[in-house]
Write a protein that holds these residues in place. Structure first.
Motif, PDB file in Angstrom:
ATOM      1  N   LEU A  35       0.818  -1.211   0.000  1.00  0.00           N
ATOM      2  CA  LEU A  35       0.000   0.000   0.000  1.00  0.00           C
ATOM      3  C   LEU A  35       0.853   1.263   0.000  1.00  0.00           C
ATOM      4  O   LEU A  35       0.535   2.226  -0.685  1.00  0.00           O
ATOM      5  CB  LEU A  35      -0.931   0.020   1.207  1.00  0.00           C
ATOM      6  CG  LEU A  35      -2.215  -0.762   1.064  1.00  0.00           C
ATOM      7  CD1 LEU A  35      -3.028  -0.684   2.340  1.00  0.00           C
ATOM      8  CD2 LEU A  35      -3.027  -0.281  -0.103  1.00  0.00           C
TER       9      LEU A  35
ATOM     10  N   ILE B  31      -9.365  -2.327   1.079  1.00  0.00           N
ATOM     11  CA  ILE B  31      -9.102  -3.384   0.102  1.00  0.00           C
ATOM     12  C   ILE B  31     -10.257  -4.354   0.222  1.00  0.00           C
ATOM     13  O   ILE B  31     -10.514  -4.884   1.303  1.00  0.00           O
ATOM     14  CB  ILE B  31      -7.761  -4.103   0.366  1.00  0.00           C
ATOM     15  CG1 ILE B  31      -6.601  -3.120   0.253  1.00  0.00           C
ATOM     16  CG2 ILE B  31      -7.585  -5.269  -0.624  1.00  0.00           C
ATOM     17  CD1 ILE B  31      -5.244  -3.728   0.558  1.00  0.00           C
TER      18      ILE B  31
ATOM     19  N   ILE C 215      -0.837  -5.827  -2.141  1.00  0.00           N
ATOM     20  CA  ILE C 215      -2.014  -5.930  -2.984  1.00  0.00           C
ATOM     21  C   ILE C 215      -1.923  -7.250  -3.736  1.00  0.00           C
ATOM     22  O   ILE C 215      -0.858  -7.629  -4.216  1.00  0.00           O
ATOM     23  CB  ILE C 215      -2.069  -4.762  -3.991  1.00  0.00           C
ATOM     24  CG1 ILE C 215      -1.845  -3.420  -3.304  1.00  0.00           C
ATOM     25  CG2 ILE C 215      -3.384  -4.783  -4.760  1.00  0.00           C
ATOM     26  CD1 ILE C 215      -2.803  -3.091  -2.227  1.00  0.00           C
TER      27      ILE C 215
ATOM     28  N   ASP D 191      -7.682  -7.742  -6.319  1.00  0.00           N
ATOM     29  CA  ASP D 191      -8.146  -6.891  -5.221  1.00  0.00           C
ATOM     30  C   ASP D 191      -8.799  -5.623  -5.767  1.00  0.00           C
ATOM     31  O   ASP D 191      -8.481  -5.149  -6.861  1.00  0.00           O
ATOM     32  CB  ASP D 191      -6.979  -6.477  -4.310  1.00  0.00           C
ATOM     33  CG  ASP D 191      -6.611  -7.540  -3.297  1.00  0.00           C
ATOM     34  OD1 ASP D 191      -7.358  -8.524  -3.137  1.00  0.00           O
ATOM     35  OD2 ASP D 191      -5.547  -7.378  -2.651  1.00  0.00           O
TER      36      ASP D 191
ATOM     37  N   VAL E  68      -9.104  -1.768  -4.585  1.00  0.00           N
ATOM     38  CA  VAL E  68      -8.530  -0.792  -3.657  1.00  0.00           C
ATOM     39  C   VAL E  68      -9.246   0.540  -3.829  1.00  0.00           C
ATOM     40  O   VAL E  68      -9.467   0.994  -4.952  1.00  0.00           O
ATOM     41  CB  VAL E  68      -7.018  -0.603  -3.934  1.00  0.00           C
ATOM     42  CG1 VAL E  68      -6.417   0.417  -2.982  1.00  0.00           C
ATOM     43  CG2 VAL E  68      -6.280  -1.927  -3.843  1.00  0.00           C
TER      44      VAL E  68
END
Length: 69
Positions: free
Chosen positions: A18, A37, A52, A56, A58
């Motif tokens: 991140l 997430i 990540i 995913d 985000v």
């Protein structure tokens, strides 16, 4: 690896954290951003260690305060 950021599909290297994502996406005011997430909030203390994963979703969120008029 492909995942979604704010509704847009993006490609990044496997192992992207991140913290790295926030830098590469040039997020405004990174000290004030909240990240989810897959609709789960991530603790700021975990940004550097949260990777990540493929698929995913985000989201970068900013909470705005309001006042009386």
């Amino acid at each position: 690896m492909t995942f979604t950021i704010a509704g847009e599909k993006k490609e990044y290297d496997e192992g992207t954290t991140l913290t790295t994502l926030i830098e590469k996406e040039k997020i405004d005011n990174p000290d004030y951003v909240t990240v989810t997430i897959n609709d789960e909030f991530i603790d700021r203390d975990a940004f550097a260690t949260t990777e990540i994963k493929e698929g995913d979703a985000v989201e970068f969120l900013y909470f705005m305060g309001g006042g009386a008029i």
